[in-house]
Design a protein around this motif. Structure first.
Motif, mmCIF file in Angstrom:
data_model
loop_
_atom_site.group_PDB
_atom_site.id
_atom_site.type_symbol
_atom_site.label_atom_id
_atom_site.label_comp_id
_atom_site.label_asym_id
_atom_site.label_seq_id
_atom_site.Cartn_x
_atom_site.Cartn_y
_atom_site.Cartn_z
ATOM 1 N N ARG A 34 -2.211 -7.344 -9.338
ATOM 2 C CA ARG A 34 -2.308 -7.247 -7.879
ATOM 3 C C ARG A 34 -3.510 -8.021 -7.362
ATOM 4 O O ARG A 34 -3.436 -8.663 -6.327
ATOM 5 C CB ARG A 34 -2.415 -5.778 -7.458
ATOM 6 N N LYS A 35 -4.601 -7.951 -8.096
ATOM 7 C CA LYS A 35 -5.810 -8.667 -7.655
ATOM 8 C C LYS A 35 -5.538 -10.164 -7.589
ATOM 9 O O LYS A 35 -6.190 -10.886 -6.842
ATOM 10 C CB LYS A 35 -6.962 -8.384 -8.625
ATOM 11 N N GLY A 93 -2.792 3.155 -1.961
ATOM 12 C CA GLY A 93 -1.655 2.369 -1.486
ATOM 13 C C GLY A 93 -0.436 3.240 -1.246
ATOM 14 O O GLY A 93 0.243 3.122 -0.218
ATOM 15 N N SER A 114 -5.015 -5.301 -2.197
ATOM 16 C CA SER A 114 -4.383 -4.563 -3.299
ATOM 17 C C SER A 114 -4.085 -3.101 -2.970
ATOM 18 O O SER A 114 -3.360 -2.459 -3.710
ATOM 19 C CB SER A 114 -5.214 -4.692 -4.579
ATOM 20 N N THR A 115 -4.627 -2.569 -1.853
ATOM 21 C CA THR A 115 -4.185 -1.219 -1.477
ATOM 22 C C THR A 115 -2.948 -1.272 -0.571
ATOM 23 O O THR A 115 -2.368 -0.244 -0.261
ATOM 24 C CB THR A 115 -5.278 -0.419 -0.751
ATOM 25 N N ARG A 116 -2.594 -2.476 -0.114
ATOM 26 C CA ARG A 116 -1.352 -2.598 0.654
ATOM 27 C C ARG A 116 -0.483 -3.680 0.041
ATOM 28 O O ARG A 116 -0.240 -4.726 0.636
ATOM 29 C CB ARG A 116 -1.653 -2.936 2.108
ATOM 30 N N PRO A 117 -0.034 -3.445 -1.181
ATOM 31 C CA PRO A 117 0.689 -4.484 -1.899
ATOM 32 C C PRO A 117 2.025 -4.816 -1.236
ATOM 33 O O PRO A 117 2.684 -3.935 -0.690
ATOM 34 C CB PRO A 117 0.913 -3.876 -3.281
ATOM 35 N N SER A 175 5.867 6.255 -6.676
ATOM 36 C CA SER A 175 5.032 7.308 -7.227
ATOM 37 C C SER A 175 5.796 8.221 -8.189
ATOM 38 O O SER A 175 6.855 8.739 -7.846
ATOM 39 C CB SER A 175 4.446 8.135 -6.088
ATOM 40 N N ARG A 234 -0.987 0.733 -15.876
ATOM 41 C CA ARG A 234 -1.770 0.854 -14.641
ATOM 42 C C ARG A 234 -2.854 -0.219 -14.558
ATOM 43 O O ARG A 234 -3.075 -0.807 -13.510
ATOM 44 C CB ARG A 234 -2.408 2.234 -14.561
ATOM 45 N N GLU A 259 -6.812 2.697 -6.470
ATOM 46 C CA GLU A 259 -6.279 1.699 -5.530
ATOM 47 C C GLU A 259 -4.793 1.923 -5.321
ATOM 48 O O GLU A 259 -4.285 1.874 -4.205
ATOM 49 C CB GLU A 259 -6.505 0.286 -6.073
ATOM 50 N N ASN A 312 -2.900 -3.283 -11.817
ATOM 51 C CA ASN A 312 -4.090 -3.455 -10.991
ATOM 52 C C ASN A 312 -4.618 -4.892 -11.066
ATOM 53 O O ASN A 312 -4.915 -5.522 -10.052
ATOM 54 C CB ASN A 312 -5.157 -2.442 -11.440
ATOM 55 N N LYS A 350 5.262 -2.934 -5.671
ATOM 56 C CA LYS A 350 5.207 -1.651 -4.978
ATOM 57 C C LYS A 350 5.206 -0.513 -5.992
ATOM 58 O O LYS A 350 5.939 -0.569 -6.990
ATOM 59 C CB LYS A 350 6.440 -1.497 -4.085
ATOM 60 N N THR A 351 4.402 0.510 -5.731
ATOM 61 C CA THR A 351 4.408 1.674 -6.607
ATOM 62 C C THR A 351 5.471 2.659 -6.134
ATOM 63 O O THR A 351 5.564 2.957 -4.958
ATOM 64 C CB THR A 351 3.045 2.373 -6.557
ATOM 65 N N ASP A 398 -4.899 5.201 -11.080
ATOM 66 C CA ASP A 398 -5.600 4.074 -10.480
ATOM 67 C C ASP A 398 -5.777 4.387 -8.993
ATOM 68 O O ASP A 398 -4.799 4.516 -8.264
ATOM 69 C CB ASP A 398 -4.751 2.808 -10.679
#
Lengths: 230, 343
Positions: free
Chosen positions: A202-203, B202, A209-212, A219, A195, B198, A199, A216-217, B196
């Protein structure tokens, strides 16, 4: 248009019909069957380019079928799952499936996944010098990674992680698979590493980074490195 | 007002039992000679049973004691004293207590079941209403498209957009229903792992349409380490908070999400502009199946925020709703239980 043959293994008649119509509309050829038993024979007979397998087949586990196929072929396998049953999906991916999609699914999403998986298959067959994905570029020989034409500054682990993602573009990777490949055997449950490094990556490569758009995650399952070079 | 009547209603059965005890004492006194000690003993069980069926153990104990004291003092020789000569009488006291205990326990079980049935019923009510709303959009729109063969491409696309939106809502509602049965069954174990925020935000955003994501949201997340919590439930928490904000937000106003990191806790704040909401209602907003009375036209149900509360409580945190700046602010506070060690 294309000459791809997709084999559908799905027992629900309405979903099967939807898939058949969709494939016809988008010029894919398709064959379909309803059970695990007939699926293997059909696979040997038709030699399809891609498999779509429902996990809840009436005569047994879709996973068994995937394992059976993996012993003889590397073709892309996309799993269909009725519920968002994460454990089942993870087990199917670990058994060798490349990707998954849950019902209800949108046809566009399914087609995007099919195209992406077929493309990966082609890429694997025609080895080129570089892999390009959006603004990312990796040189296969030197293993250098460029972002917007500039060399990307990465820590060794970030580099290993991104390399693994790029080499497995458009494939759903489970947490365990990534941890094992990047960190090594014995690290399969060290989720905090994964994780944190996702993170950090992505940065460096995502605009937001909340809309990669790249990493893609999925879940409860893992990550998927997206690449849509049309 | 409501409170005092409630209190009276809750405890009136004790008064009833006391009255019965008084009547019994009177009857026993007048007809004592005909009734014999055994029957007098038996009728003294009546107030115990009357209290016990209300399922309140303390009240049962109180009335049992009282009944036994009356019986002992007034009818068991030596009369008007608490001396008990015969061991047999001790037995009958024991039996009093046993009867009271058994009936109380049974009554408690029954009451629990009734409560669950009530919950189930209102759940069914909500399901049928809330699933029907998006379903009627889907059904109606599809029929419209089917019956108009020469519709413009653009308007068809608009209608399809509506269908898509409605089906997304249905999908979220079904996920919530599954969660709510899981959460209310009581024996849920958190699946704790490193999360996380973020990443969670997302994933939560994927549940909403492009328009909602791009134009209406303002998100700010503090730089912070990983949080020790249940990833799936925390994702559901954020989805429900977004969903609620979209539902009640004034048209064309922005929704703001802030995730703030502090030494000992993480604070999640979500704000949406909305018409004035009164404070009493804000208190009830996290109750199961609560919905603003005057907003019946808005699809959805109180179930989303009730689930938020369960999730927050399971993480040892707090959640509250405030009326602020012509809108509603929901504030979640989650304690940091553990800090991630890295390499």
């Amino acid at each position: 248009m294309n000459n791809y043959l997709i084999q559908i293994v799905e027992d629900d008649p309405s979903v099967k019909k939807l898939l058949e119509i969709t494939f016809k509309e988008y010029q894919f050829k398709s064959v379909s069957c309803e059970s695990k038993k007939s699926a293997f024979g059909m696979f040997l007979g038709h030699n399809p380019d891609l498999l779509i397998v429902d996990l809840g087949l009436p005569d047994g586990d879709g996973k068994e079928f995937i394992k059976q196929i993996r012993e003889i072929s590397k073709l892309p396998i996309i799993v269909l799952s009725a519920r968002h049953d994460e454990r089942e999906i993870v087990a199917a991916l670990d058994a060798g499936a490349d990707d998954y999609i849950t019902k209800p699914f949108s046809v566009n999403e399914l087609l995007a996944r099919i195209r992406a998986n077929l493309r990966r298959k082609i890429n694997e067959e025609n080895i080129s010098d570089t892999i390009t994905c959006g603004a990312l570029e990796m040189n296969i020989a030197s293993r250098d990674i460029f972002f917007k034409k500039e060399p990307l500054k990465l820590t060794p682990i970030e580099y290993e992680l991104l390399k693994y993602f790029i080499l497995n573009t458009n494939k759903t990777l489970t947490h365990k698979q990534i941890l094992k490949e990047v960190w090594g055997v014995g690290y399969q449950n060290e989720m905090q590493y994964l994780r944190t490094y996702v993170n950090a990556l992505r940065k460096k490569i995502e605009q937001n980074s909340t809309r990669p758009t790249y990493i893609k995650t999925e879940s409860g399952i893992g990550y998927r490195f997206n690449c849509n070079n049309e | 007002m409501k409170n005092s009547t409630l209190k009276y209603g809750t405890y009136s059965f004790i008064l009833k039992a006391l009255t019965i005890l008084a009547v019994i004492t009177l009857i026993s006194h007048v007809f004592g000679a005909y009734l014999d000690i055994i029957n007098i003993g038996l009728i003294h069980i009546i107030p115990v049973v009357v209290v016990a069926i209300h399922g309140n153990m303390k009240a049962t104990i109180f009335i049992t004691l009282l009944s036994v004291v009356f019986f002992n003092f007034l009818y068991i020789p030596p009369l008007y004293s608490f001396n008990v000569h015969d061991e047999l009488y001790l037995w009958s006291f024991g039996i009093f207590a046993a009867v009271g205990w058994i009936v109380t326990v049974q009554a408690k079980n029954l009451m629990k079941q009734t409560k669950q049935n009530e919950l189930r019923e209102s759940l069914l009510h909500i399901i049928s209403h809330d699933l029907r709303t998006p379903l009627s959009t889907i059904h109606g729109t599809i029929n419209l498209i089917l019956s108009n063969s020469d519709m413009e491409k653009n308007s068809i696309k608009n209608l399809l957009e509506d269908i898509n939106y409605a089906s997304l809502r249905m999908k979220r509602l079904i996920a919530n229903l599954l969660d709510s049965t899981r959460l209310s069954s009581g024996d849920i174990n958190l699946k704790l792992e490193w999360c996380d925020f973020e990443d969670i935000v997302g994933v939560a955003l994927e549940e909403f349409s492009q328009i909602q994501k791009d134009e209406l949201l303002e998100i700010k997340i503090d730089e912070m380490g990983l949080f020790w919590g249940d990833n799936t439930l925390l994702t559901q928490l954020i989805i429900n908070l977004f969903d609620n904000a979209f539902k009640y937000s004034k048209e064309n106003t922005k929704i703001k999400l802030l995730i703030i990191h502090d030494k000992t806790f993480v604070k999640i704040k979500i704000f949406n502009k909305s018409d004035y909401i009164n404070k009493v209602k804000l208190k009830n907003i996290f109750d199961k199946f609560y919905r603003f009375e005057d907003t019946n036209d808005i699809s959805g149900s109180g179930i989303g925020l009730a689930i938020c509360k369960s999730i927050v409580t399971l993480h040892g945190g707090t959640i509250k709703a405030l009326s602020e700046d012509e809108g509603m602010l929901i504030e979640v506070r989650l304690p940091i239980l553990k800090k991630a060690k890295l390499l």
